[in-house]
Design an enzyme around this catalytic site. Sequence first.
Site, mmCIF file in Angstrom:
data_model
loop_
_atom_site.group_PDB
_atom_site.id
_atom_site.type_symbol
_atom_site.label_atom_id
_atom_site.label_comp_id
_atom_site.label_asym_id
_atom_site.label_seq_id
_atom_site.Cartn_x
_atom_site.Cartn_y
_atom_site.Cartn_z
ATOM 1 N N ASP A 59 11.059 -4.155 -4.293
ATOM 2 C CA ASP A 59 10.691 -3.877 -2.904
ATOM 3 C C ASP A 59 11.922 -3.465 -2.094
ATOM 4 O O ASP A 59 12.964 -4.130 -2.158
ATOM 5 C CB ASP A 59 10.081 -5.112 -2.244
ATOM 6 N N ASP A 100 8.421 -0.529 -6.934
ATOM 7 C CA ASP A 100 7.249 -1.249 -6.444
ATOM 8 C C ASP A 100 6.995 -0.846 -5.004
ATOM 9 O O ASP A 100 6.899 0.339 -4.706
ATOM 10 C CB ASP A 100 7.445 -2.756 -6.608
ATOM 11 N N ASP A 113 6.746 -4.967 1.836
ATOM 12 C CA ASP A 113 5.765 -5.946 1.376
ATOM 13 C C ASP A 113 5.864 -7.269 2.133
ATOM 14 O O ASP A 113 6.971 -7.736 2.444
ATOM 15 C CB ASP A 113 5.965 -6.232 -0.115
ATOM 16 N N ARG A 162 -1.516 2.263 -0.642
ATOM 17 C CA ARG A 162 -0.964 1.119 0.086
ATOM 18 C C ARG A 162 -0.175 1.562 1.310
ATOM 19 O O ARG A 162 1.045 1.385 1.384
ATOM 20 C CB ARG A 162 -0.100 0.244 -0.818
#
Length: 511
Positions: A161, A190, A194, A243
């Site tokens: 992240d 990734d 997040d 996302r």
Amino acid sequence: MRRPVALRLQAVLGTLALAAATGVVLSMPEAAAAAGGATGYATQNGGTTGGAGGQTVRATTGTAIHQALCGRASSSTPITIEVEGTINHGNTSKVSGDSCNTAADKIELKQISNVTLVGVGNGAVFDQLGIHIREASNIVIQNVTVRNVKKSGSPTSNGGDAIGMESDVRNVWVDHTTLEASGGESEGYDGLFDMKANTQYVTLSYSTLRNSGRGGLIGSSESDVSNGYVTFHHNLYEDIDSRAPLLRGGTAHMYNNHYKGLSKSGINSRAGAKAKVDSNYFEDSKDVLGTFYTDAAGSWQVSGNIYDNVTWSQPGEDNNPAGPDPQSNTSVSIPYSYPLDDASCVPDVVSATAGANKGLKVSDGSCTPQNPDPTDPTDPTDPDPTDPPTGTNLSIGAGSDGSSKASGTSYGDVRDGDLGTYWSPAGTTGSVSVKWSSATTVSKINIREAAGSAGTIGSYRVLNHDSGAVLASGSGAGVIGFRAVSLKKITFEITGASGTPRIAEFETYAG
């Protein structure tokens, strides 16, 4: 036709007195970090101010960032860390201390509060090194680039992240950042942004997220639904697979964002989540809003959005797109006020404001980028040790004490105006203080060594004795400047020396 994620372009782009090989942290005047103040949900729950009101230091390595955190009086002592240069694995090491909990493979903001990281000067780039926020609160990250953080391959950092938050995180404002990858999960990356395990009251504003398989998530699984109250505004999501974000439970507010090149899905509201989607511009994308890849439905309230060349898939058991004619299926109450640009001008406004090194320009809802209030961050100037301060030496006639003194020396010798007398600690380290009967404003001190002892003083800290806050730290005697502070007692603490120090005068000045 959009290229596969594996073929995307590569992303563009120690101690408090560490040697130049590992970085430098310098005492600095307070920067205009976080100009204009937090917005969105970060203004709730008491607000988000980061390190405002505390010491400001400069860091050019990851080790220096960690050392600045560890050098504080406590894990909650406010601090602004100005970052310049490239921060990477080669210059980031673990640093230990009572006020920090760091790691070598990431910038670790763990079990701490009241911190600002702000890029200054020629810019700050976190290269293949992520920023991890865990069990922390009141954090501001501004004007930095984080790129190519991997969870597999080499090197790895932060679970892949760019910025990751987890475990009881509260009040984070991330502003004017550029978060980039060079592919998706198969290439080792990734998420860019997040939040999980009870992260709340977060705002991401005026930022660019690009070239990634995953823009970010709120909630790591369908059962991780304690996250939320997140605002996304005036951000650019470009060449992202999905996302943007994935929202599991909780509430999120998306307004005035530009979504461009979302290849699989965009705002994915799932597991009872609520998304308020205001005046965004969706372009050249697919399934930009809905519930995808699950039968655990979420909901949304929409108004004022523009869908420019957006395609929609057919509904299915695990697929519930909001389009082709998105309609609201919930109502979301927003507790803060916010200026709203018309969606038609969002691409231009976001292009001029979003990302690092854009001068922190913002929008006031008039579709015209504005300079921040009060000013853009400036590059402060180090106090010049060759230029003695002007004005009255406030130490003359004041009181004094300290932690130790050598036989035959006196604390009072540092405030008598006589360079022929001096104070020495009993060994190589110790502290000496100047104190007044009433609060006195100080912004600069001058430590003058006695004849024959010049250069003996190594590392030091300057402390606000009233609060325990570290006002400055570094090495060597001379002029030391810091943000003006009102106090009754100021302490110069010698933490390292090449012999027995001799301080002839501990001068204090208001300006």
